[in-house]
Design a protein around this motif. Structure first.
Motif, PDB file in Angstrom:
ATOM      1  N   UNK A  23       0.852  -1.196   0.000  1.00 20.96           N
ATOM      2  CA  UNK A  23       0.000   0.000   0.000  1.00 20.96           C
ATOM      3  C   UNK A  23       0.889   1.247   0.000  1.00 20.96           C
ATOM      4  N   UNK A  24       0.412   2.322  -0.616  1.00 26.15           N
ATOM      5  CA  UNK A  24       1.223   3.546  -0.652  1.00 26.15           C
ATOM      6  C   UNK A  24       1.357   4.197   0.734  1.00 26.15           C
ATOM      7  N   UNK A  25       2.234   5.204   0.811  1.00 24.95           N
ATOM      8  CA  UNK A  25       2.479   5.956   2.051  1.00 24.95           C
ATOM      9  C   UNK A  25       2.109   7.424   1.797  1.00 24.95           C
ATOM     10  N   UNK A  35       8.655  19.272   2.571  1.00 28.75           N
ATOM     11  CA  UNK A  35      10.083  19.568   2.764  1.00 28.75           C
ATOM     12  C   UNK A  35      10.650  20.293   1.536  1.00 28.75           C
ATOM     13  N   UNK A  36      10.226  19.846   0.335  1.00 30.91           N
ATOM     14  CA  UNK A  36      10.738  20.471  -0.886  1.00 30.91           C
ATOM     15  C   UNK A  36      10.200  21.903  -0.985  1.00 30.91           C
ATOM     16  N   UNK A  37       8.901  22.080  -0.712  1.00 28.74           N
ATOM     17  CA  UNK A  37       8.309  23.423  -0.775  1.00 28.74           C
ATOM     18  C   UNK A  37       9.011  24.354   0.207  1.00 28.74           C
ATOM     19  N   UNK A  38       9.340  23.831   1.370  1.00 30.04           N
ATOM     20  CA  UNK A  38       9.995  24.673   2.383  1.00 30.04           C
ATOM     21  C   UNK A  38      11.510  24.770   2.171  1.00 30.04           C
ATOM     22  N   UNK A  39      11.976  24.182   1.079  1.00 29.88           N
ATOM     23  CA  UNK A  39      13.412  24.164   0.746  1.00 29.88           C
ATOM     24  C   UNK A  39      14.249  23.513   1.834  1.00 29.88           C
ATOM     25  N   UNK A  40      13.707  22.464   2.432  1.00 28.67           N
ATOM     26  CA  UNK A  40      14.464  21.719   3.444  1.00 28.67           C
ATOM     27  C   UNK A  40      15.141  20.499   2.821  1.00 28.67           C
ATOM     28  N   UNK A  41      15.028  20.358   1.499  1.00 33.61           N
ATOM     29  CA  UNK A  41      15.618  19.181   0.837  1.00 33.61           C
ATOM     30  C   UNK A  41      17.073  19.411   0.445  1.00 33.61           C
ATOM     31  N   UNK A  42      17.525  20.646   0.594  1.00 34.85           N
ATOM     32  CA  UNK A  42      18.941  20.940   0.347  1.00 34.85           C
ATOM     33  C   UNK A  42      19.383  20.611  -1.076  1.00 34.85           C
ATOM     34  N   UNK A  43      18.471  20.709  -2.031  1.00 30.43           N
ATOM     35  CA  UNK A  43      18.848  20.448  -3.423  1.00 30.43           C
ATOM     36  C   UNK A  43      19.088  18.978  -3.729  1.00 30.43           C
ATOM     37  N   UNK A  44      18.767  18.080  -2.784  1.00 31.75           N
ATOM     38  CA  UNK A  44      19.015  16.649  -3.019  1.00 31.75           C
ATOM     39  C   UNK A  44      17.947  16.061  -3.927  1.00 31.75           C
ATOM     40  N   UNK A  45      18.318  14.991  -4.634  1.00 30.07           N
ATOM     41  CA  UNK A  45      17.367  14.244  -5.458  1.00 30.07           C
ATOM     42  C   UNK A  45      16.740  13.132  -4.633  1.00 30.07           C
ATOM     43  N   UNK A  46      17.067  11.902  -4.954  1.00 27.49           N
ATOM     44  CA  UNK A  46      16.518  10.718  -4.266  1.00 27.49           C
ATOM     45  C   UNK A  46      14.986  10.813  -4.173  1.00 27.49           C
ATOM     46  N   UNK A  47      14.465  10.539  -2.982  1.00 22.25           N
ATOM     47  CA  UNK A  47      13.010  10.543  -2.784  1.00 22.25           C
ATOM     48  C   UNK A  47      12.428  11.946  -2.956  1.00 22.25           C
ATOM     49  N   UNK A  48      13.256  12.971  -2.726  1.00 21.19           N
ATOM     50  CA  UNK A  48      12.748  14.346  -2.852  1.00 21.19           C
ATOM     51  C   UNK A  48      12.351  14.658  -4.293  1.00 21.19           C
ATOM     52  N   UNK A  49      13.027  14.015  -5.266  1.00 22.47           N
ATOM     53  CA  UNK A  49      12.724  14.332  -6.663  1.00 22.47           C
ATOM     54  C   UNK A  49      11.583  13.467  -7.200  1.00 22.47           C
ATOM     55  N   UNK A  50      11.181  12.447  -6.435  1.00 27.61           N
ATOM     56  CA  UNK A  50      10.126  11.556  -6.939  1.00 27.61           C
ATOM     57  C   UNK A  50       9.234  11.094  -5.789  1.00 27.61           C
ATOM     58  N   UNK A  51       8.614  12.041  -5.054  1.00 32.01           N
ATOM     59  CA  UNK A  51       7.856  11.622  -3.865  1.00 32.01           C
ATOM     60  C   UNK A  51       6.727  10.648  -4.168  1.00 32.01           C
ATOM     61  N   UNK A  52       6.046  10.829  -5.323  1.00 29.61           N
ATOM     62  CA  UNK A  52       4.919   9.928  -5.609  1.00 29.61           C
ATOM     63  C   UNK A  52       5.411   8.507  -5.891  1.00 29.61           C
ATOM     64  N   UNK A  53       6.498   8.433  -6.640  1.00 29.37           N
ATOM     65  CA  UNK A  53       7.039   7.105  -6.944  1.00 29.37           C
ATOM     66  C   UNK A  53       7.580   6.441  -5.678  1.00 29.37           C
ATOM     67  N   UNK A  54       8.375   7.205  -4.894  1.00 31.91           N
ATOM     68  CA  UNK A  54       9.054   6.609  -3.734  1.00 31.91           C
ATOM     69  C   UNK A  54       8.076   6.126  -2.662  1.00 31.91           C
ATOM     70  N   UNK A  55       6.891   6.726  -2.655  1.00 31.97           N
ATOM     71  CA  UNK A  55       5.940   6.378  -1.594  1.00 31.97           C
ATOM     72  C   UNK A  55       4.844   5.430  -2.084  1.00 31.97           C
ATOM     73  N   UNK A  56       4.952   4.991  -3.342  1.00 30.48           N
ATOM     74  CA  UNK A  56       3.980   4.011  -3.854  1.00 30.48           C
ATOM     75  C   UNK A  56       4.765   2.835  -4.436  1.00 30.48           C
ATOM     76  N   UNK A  57       4.963   1.779  -3.648  1.00 34.52           N
ATOM     77  CA  UNK A  57       5.800   0.671  -4.116  1.00 34.52           C
ATOM     78  C   UNK A  57       5.379   0.134  -5.474  1.00 34.52           C
TER      79      UNK A  57
END
Ligand code: B12
Ligand code: SF4
Ligand code: SF4
Length: 371
Positions: A23-25, A35-57
């Motif tokens: 099930x998704x998260x 976090x991305x909207x608040x610029x707390x992601x520090x320019x990192x990719x990983x899950x920050x660049x694909x929140x929908x994918x990373x949270x839906x197996x």
């Protein structure tokens, strides 16, 4: 049906396993977007660049039914000291424990054991860890392997935060575990332990201030954070070392492991450095960024014997390294540092390097430097 007990019987006793469904998260997706909207992601990719994918197996594994999650402890002999037990910059390990050697080897080997059982029963499997396809921590918590810590690390009994997470996604239908019901209670030790104040609230990290992120980014390291880098070259363990549930695990490993000398990073060849850093995130695999970090570390430790090495870097063809060498010399506050910076300014044309050299010379004390 493959059971958790069956899987647990093939892995090392200290590896904790759990199972969850696919099930998704949605809460975590929302959290990452915020976090991305608040610029707390520090320019990192990983899950920050694909929140929908990373949270839906099923976005990455449409065939999947279950996720087997492994919490794999990674502390090794020699890891028992060298960080957070002193107030000087020299007290920090140059390489955080998770990256001192490829500690994911054990994760891969553990997941391979799990995969074998599932494949033998005719199931499809795929390993996943530390990439943009899955939120590893959220999966571990839902599978009952760990609980959410205020440092944002997830913790497991007996090892605290000192483990890596790996999962096997499979089409086998399996019985899911219950989320672990634990919390940090009244403890807040990790928050003041962070050298840059990156844990801005319980469970909220400002990655733009986290040294672990800063040391893997391209470009110049922000001047205001350089002193806090201490003698680190890659990664940071302060919020883990401060975490009481991790104390028993740290106490079990011996002390006195070899440390990468930051000065050696400045003298070895690219090939030698690539061997050490082959499992680190280094922008475009360009070793200049590891050397940039090492220049800061050498500046912070302030050893007289490093000055000649730093002066040599003032003549480096790469302006990024000249700029960081100028800053590092500024930290030494000695007459020969001053002389080298003054000489640099005679011929230097790069505006960033000139700015760094000027700032280093303006540092309180450098103009009155003692021989
Ligand atoms: C991006 C990333 C980083 C970034 C950002 C980290 C971060 N906290 O977001 C940087 C480069 C800074 C980083 C650093 C480190 N990382 Co990292 N990183 C990742 C990665 C790829 C994605 C993490 C992510 O999705 N972040 C987005 C945020 C929103 O998610 P989160 O922090 O997990 O959020 C959780 C908490 O905030 C919690 N929460 C939310 N609100 C609240 C409120 C309260 C009160 C509480 C208690 C909790 C809580 O719920 C959220 C969802 O689970 C994962 C691998 C993966 N694919 O999952 C590895 C991973 C998280 N990293 C890992 C490690 C080992 C580290 C370091 C220890 C390495 C080091 N020594 O330098 C440091 C630790 C720094 C820290 N305090 O987090 C491990 C963590 C294992 C563990 N036991 O938790 C992971 C899981 C890799 C792995 N497969 O093992 N990392
Ligand atoms: S890894 Fe270091 S800089 Fe990042 S949150 Fe933890 S203590 Fe702070
Ligand atoms: S130091 Fe304390 S508050 Fe922070 S994660 Fe560990 S147990 Fe939780």
């Amino acid at each position: 049906m493959v059971t958790l007990a069956e899987l647990q019987s093939v892995v090392a006793d200290e590896v904790r396993l759990g199972i969850t469904d696919c099930a998704p998260f949605p809460d975590v997706a929302q959290m990452i977007r915020k976090r991305v909207t608040q610029e707390l992601h520090g320019g990192l990719g990983f899950t920050y660049s694909a929140p929908d994918r990373a949270t839906d197996p099923r976005a990455s594994f449409p065939w999947a039914q279950s996720i087997v999650v492994a919490a794999v402890p990674y502390l090794a002999d020699g890891d028992g000291d060298g960080d957070g037990d002193g107030d000087g910059a020299e007290m920090h390990r140059s390489v955080a424990r998770f990256a001192d050697g490829d500690r994911y080897v054990r994760v891969r080997a553990t997941l391979a054991l799990l995969e074998r059982i599932l494949v033998d029963r005719g199931h499809r499997v795929e390993q996943v860890f530390d990439d943009d396809r899955l939120v590893d921590r959220a999966v571990a918590v839902r599978a009952g392997v760990a609980w959410n810590g205020k440092s944002t690390m997830v913790l497991t009994p007996g090892h605290g935060p000192w483990f890596l997470i790996g999962s096997v996604v499979t089409d086998a239908v399996m019985e899911s575990g219950e989320p672990m019901v634990r919390s940090c209670g009244s403890c807040t030790a990790c928050i003041p332990a962070c050298p840059t104040g990156a844990i801005i609230a319980p469970g909220v990290l400002d990655a733009s201030r986290c040294l672990s992120a800063i040391l893997q980014r391209p470009g110049s390291i922000p001047i205001q954070l350089r002193r806090a880098v201490g003698t680190r070259v890659y990664g940071c363990d302060d919020c883990l070392v401060a975490c009481p549930p991790g104390d028993p695990a740290l106490a079990r490993v011996s002390t006195g492991g070899g440390q990468l000398d930051p000065a050696s990073v400045l003298t070895m060849s690219d090939d030698e450095l690539e061997d050490i850093a082959n499992h680190w995130y280094v922008p475009k695999r360009n070793m200049r960024f590891v050397r940039r970090n090492a220049l800061i570390a050498v500046g912070n430790r302030g050893l007289e014997r490093d000055i000649a090495l730093l002066c040599g870097y003032l003549g480096h063809p790469d302006p990024l390294l000249r700029a960081h060498a100028a800053w590092a010399l500024g930290q030494h506050k000695r007459e020969h540092s001053r002389a080298a910076l003054v000489t640099l300014l005679v011929e230097e044309h790069d505006p960033d390097v000139r700015r760094e050299a000027d700032a280093a010379l303006a540092l309180e004390g450098l103009n009155e430097a003692t021989p």
